[in-house]
Scaffold this active site. Structure first.
Site, mmCIF file in Angstrom:
data_model
loop_
_atom_site.group_PDB
_atom_site.id
_atom_site.type_symbol
_atom_site.label_atom_id
_atom_site.label_comp_id
_atom_site.label_asym_id
_atom_site.label_seq_id
_atom_site.Cartn_x
_atom_site.Cartn_y
_atom_site.Cartn_z
ATOM 1 C CB CYS A 116 -0.875 0.038 1.235
ATOM 2 S SG CYS A 116 -1.900 -1.421 1.383
ATOM 3 N NE ARG A 176 4.621 2.028 -1.050
ATOM 4 C CZ ARG A 176 5.478 2.063 -0.038
ATOM 5 N NH1 ARG A 176 6.634 2.666 -0.185
ATOM 6 N NH2 ARG A 176 5.182 1.504 1.116
ATOM 7 C CD1 TRP A 197 0.075 -5.365 -3.969
ATOM 8 C CD2 TRP A 197 0.074 -6.492 -2.038
ATOM 9 N NE1 TRP A 197 0.665 -6.579 -4.194
ATOM 10 C CE2 TRP A 197 0.678 -7.299 -3.037
ATOM 11 C CE3 TRP A 197 -0.034 -7.008 -0.751
ATOM 12 C CZ2 TRP A 197 1.167 -8.576 -2.777
ATOM 13 C CZ3 TRP A 197 0.445 -8.273 -0.489
ATOM 14 C CH2 TRP A 197 1.043 -9.045 -1.501
ATOM 15 C CG ASN A 237 1.571 0.560 4.212
ATOM 16 O OD1 ASN A 237 1.333 -0.647 4.140
ATOM 17 N ND2 ASN A 237 2.759 1.077 3.924
ATOM 18 N N GLY A 238 -0.326 -1.350 6.303
ATOM 19 C CA GLY A 238 0.069 -2.239 7.394
ATOM 20 C C GLY A 238 -1.049 -3.226 7.670
ATOM 21 C CD GLU A 250 19.047 -10.833 -8.287
ATOM 22 O OE1 GLU A 250 18.401 -11.459 -7.423
ATOM 23 O OE2 GLU A 250 18.674 -9.723 -8.717
ATOM 24 C CE LYS A 269 15.699 -9.027 -10.661
ATOM 25 N NZ LYS A 269 16.191 -8.885 -9.353
ATOM 26 C CD GLU A 317 11.918 -10.087 -9.702
ATOM 27 O OE1 GLU A 317 11.179 -9.800 -8.758
ATOM 28 O OE2 GLU A 317 13.140 -9.841 -9.690
ATOM 29 C CG HIS A 358 22.735 -35.321 -6.164
ATOM 30 N ND1 HIS A 358 23.204 -36.548 -5.769
ATOM 31 C CD2 HIS A 358 23.820 -34.518 -6.263
ATOM 32 C CE1 HIS A 358 24.517 -36.487 -5.606
ATOM 33 N NE2 HIS A 358 24.914 -35.257 -5.908
ATOM 34 C CE LYS A 395 12.034 -1.523 -5.624
ATOM 35 N NZ LYS A 395 12.931 -2.480 -6.307
HETATM 36 C C1 F6R Z 1 13.420 -9.114 -6.628
HETATM 37 C C2 F6R Z 1 13.206 -8.248 -5.495
HETATM 38 C C3 F6R Z 1 12.806 -8.870 -4.220
HETATM 39 C C4 F6R Z 1 13.442 -8.114 -3.031
HETATM 40 C C5 F6R Z 1 12.879 -8.661 -1.711
HETATM 41 C C6 F6R Z 1 13.500 -7.978 -0.527
HETATM 42 O O1 F6R Z 1 13.795 -8.393 -7.771
HETATM 43 O O2 F6R Z 1 13.331 -7.049 -5.596
HETATM 44 O O3 F6R Z 1 13.103 -10.228 -4.179
HETATM 45 O O4 F6R Z 1 14.821 -8.268 -3.096
HETATM 46 O O5 F6R Z 1 11.497 -8.491 -1.687
HETATM 47 O O6 F6R Z 1 13.235 -6.613 -0.560
HETATM 48 P P1 F6R Z 1 14.116 -5.580 0.246
HETATM 49 O O7 F6R Z 1 15.473 -5.588 -0.357
HETATM 50 O O8 F6R Z 1 13.404 -4.274 0.066
HETATM 51 O O9 F6R Z 1 14.130 -6.049 1.674
#
Ligand code: F6R
Length: 608
Positions: free
Chosen positions: A2, A27, A75, A101-102, A481, A485, A488, A504, A603
């Site tokens: 949110c 976000r 959200w 938010n929360g 990673e 990427k 997602e 395995h 985000k």
């Molecule tokens: C992937 C991504 C997420 C964040 C994760 C942690 O591209 O951005 O996997 O890395 O949600 O978020 P932070 O770094 O804000 O704690």
């Protein structure tokens, strides 16, 4: 997650709130709403889906008059994304409107209590209890009603409040959820993060947990949880509006990939003085450092993968045992943590709920907490004993890129810094490592420049579903990673495997034409990787190899090759990730995906 905005001044509030909500779109959200206080009381409008739906409904704000108001992007957590569940929520008598938010953990009990008192609930949200509590406690003094209300709440909240009886006044308060005030001239603001504020002001106030801000166009008064007035500390932010906008790029993600050399420069250069790494904000004495017998790294998602790189490098250089744990796992186990443990917490947003919980768990057991965070004044930064900021600037695309690479760079700096202070590096060794670190910005630039063919390659691979990323040691950390990427933002299924693990079980899935992205930049294990590549080739896999510049052996096996510039073998996973970011970007683009706002993702993950 949110997003919240608030404004009070002399201009029309609705267009400003709408614009602020657009800046918070990144976000993640599924509905939006605005409430404005005009001459005839509070006018509220909400719409599910994109902000453009709300924008159309209120004609860009022209349909709502009033010079103070609050706005929200939701959200969904409690209740589906519907107009009714969207925020703001209003009291039964239309006297109060709030945005939240929360998550209010005790909302079910409060809901029953308020229902018994005659309050009628319209939504399924946890938030609605807050607005009815305000109504219950209001006896002409808004601040007192807010204090009584928040005293009843368990959980996390950032709240924006509007009262029909208080023209020009907005209230903001927070507990374990982000909220920042913006200080203007004859107008003031609040927002979940600075991206919604930078167009209006660079002067901000980071609200402390439990503080209540009483905001009018001319004034901001702050109270602590006991209602005592506290000092308003104004901070000047370094970001400008250009940092929060696309600047000619088609997507924020591409812009942020291209910004990496600059982000790394800002993160690294101020911390190198006279050939030594200086982490000013890491206040551990040499004596304390020598007593550390274990380093634990915790984080979520990409931040965890940055931590996984750190695990290899810190262990190698410092010769201290290092564990890397997902925060969502660490918080629920019974970890062996004490005052000799250094917990390194990694987070771009500084607001990730599981990371905060894991950190609190370890802090309670006596660990020393060092946070590697991008957002200044965030919850994690405030809770930690020491903070090393990644000066990446605002990261808007949901998929992290410059956030991740700056975290990896700080991990490398931390490893060298600790090793030096522990007496594990000679002057010569330290000098060489520091020189390599100083080269990171140009190294990343070369990784970007070296690969103009990534877009062409992505056209070859974008049609596949089910890809594998394989690698060993630091390459394995980069695989995780790279694979995240890709999945997602492109929604293609991909898995990251330690190359030695294939036999395995996973090798059963390798068949003719299966794409395998083989990372083989960690040259100490290059021969082992070549054997793994042969194994998958023998079963028909199509191999895209990622190797160091100048490696010609790879042509014997790989179908396609991406080259990565060379640095110290301990640091190679940093340039290695850049082509994988670009690969994910172009594959997602070829598949027509919403790159900056992938479906279902937020985000900043402020819920568990
Ligand atoms: C992937 C991504 C997420 C964040 C994760 C942690 O591209 O951005 O996997 O890395 O949600 O978020 P932070 O770094 O804000 O704690």
């Amino acid at each position: 997650m949110c997003g919240i905005v608030g404004f009070t001044g002399s201009q029309s509030a609705a267009p400003i709130l709408l614009d602020g909500l657009k800046k918070l779109e990144y976000r993640g959200y599924d509905s939006a709403g605005i409430a404005v206080l005009g001459e005839n009381g509070i006018h509220m409008e909400k719409a599910i889906g994109m902000i453009k739906n709300l924008d159309a409904k209120i004609q860009g704000g022209a349909a709502m008059s009033g010079a103070s108001g609050i706005g929200h992007t939701r959200w969904a957590t409690h209740g589906e994304p519907t107009d009714v569940n969207a925020h703001p929520h209003m009291s039964n008598d239309d006297k109060f409107a709030i945005v939240h938010n929360g998550i209010i953990e005790n909302y079910a009990a409060l809901r029953e209590e308020l229902k018994e008192k005659g309050f009628q609930f319209k939504s399924e949200t946890d938030t609605e209890v807050i607005v009815h509590l305000l109504d219950l406690y209001y006896e002409g003094d808004l601040k007192k009603a807010v204090m009584k209300t928040v005293a009843r709440l368990e959980g996390a909240y950032a709240l924006g409040i509007l009262c029909a009886e208080e023209q020009g006044r907005i209230i903001a308060t927070r507990h374990a959820a982000p909220l920042i005030l913006g200080v203007g001239v004859g107008e003031n603001y609040f927002a979940s993060d600075v991206t919604a504020l930078v167009a209006h002001t660079k002067n901000v106030v980071y609200l402390e947990d439990g503080e209540i801000a009483d905001i009018t166009p001319e004034n901001i008064t702050l109270y602590n949880e006991l209602g005592k007035e506290v000092e308003v500390k104004v901070t000047r932010i370094a970001w400008d509006i250009a940092a929060a906008e696309k600047g000619g790029y088609e997507h924020f993600m591409l812009k942020e990939i291209m910004e990496q050399p600059h982000a790394l420069k800002s993160t690294i250069e101020p911390r190198i003085k006279d050939g030594e790494i200086v982490l000013d904000d890491f206040n551990l004495t040499d004596e304390d450092l020598k007593k550390i017998n274990k380093v634990m790294i915790t984080a979520c998602g990409s931040a965890f993968y940055a931590g996984s790189v750190g695990k290899y490098v810190i262990e190698e250089l410092c010769r201290i045992p290092v564990e890397a744990d997902l925060a969502s796992e660490l918080r629920y186990r019974n970890p062996l943590v004490d005052e000799h443990t250094l917990l390194v917490v990694v987070s771009q947003s500084g607001e990730t709920a599981d990371t905060i919980a894991a950190m609190k768990e370890c802090k309670a057991r006596g660990a020393r907490i060092l946070a590697i965070v991008n957002v200044v004044g965030s919850t994690i930064a405030k809770l930690a004993d020491d903070v090393v900021y990644t000066w990446a600037g605002p990261e808007i695309a949901v998929a992290t890129t410059k956030g991740y690479t700056t975290q990896v760079a700080v991990m490398h700096m931390l490893a060298v810094y600790m090793a030096r202070r522990l007496g594990r590096l000679t002057d010569e060794e330290n000098k060489a490592l520091v020189e390599d670190i100083l080269q990171f910005p140009s190294l990343i630039q070369r990784a970007i420049d070296l690969n103009p063919n990534i877009q062409t390659l992505s056209e070859k691979y974008h049609g596949y579903n089910n890809l594998f990323f394989i690698g060993r040691n630091l390459d394995y950390a980069a695989c995780m990673e790279g694979s995240l990427k890709l999945k997602e933002i492109s929604y293609l299924h991909s898995e990251a495997y330690g190359a030695g693990e294939l036999k395995h079980g996973t090798i059963a899935l390798i068949e003719k034409g299966r794409p395998v992205i083989a990372l083989a930049c960690y040259e100490r294990l290059f021969d082992k990787m070549m054997s793994n590549i042969k194994e998958v080739k023998a079963r028909g896999a199509q191999v895209l190899a990622v190797v160091l510049e100048g490696n010609r052996q790879i042509f014997a096996e790989a179908d396609d090759v991406i080259f990565v510039p060379r640095t110290n073998p301990l640091f190679n996973s940093l340039p290695e990730i850049v082509p994988l970011q670009l690969f994910a970007y172009y594959v997602a683009k070829a598949n027509g995906c919403d790159i900056d706002k992938p479906k279902n993702l937020a985000k900043s993950v402020t819920v568990e």
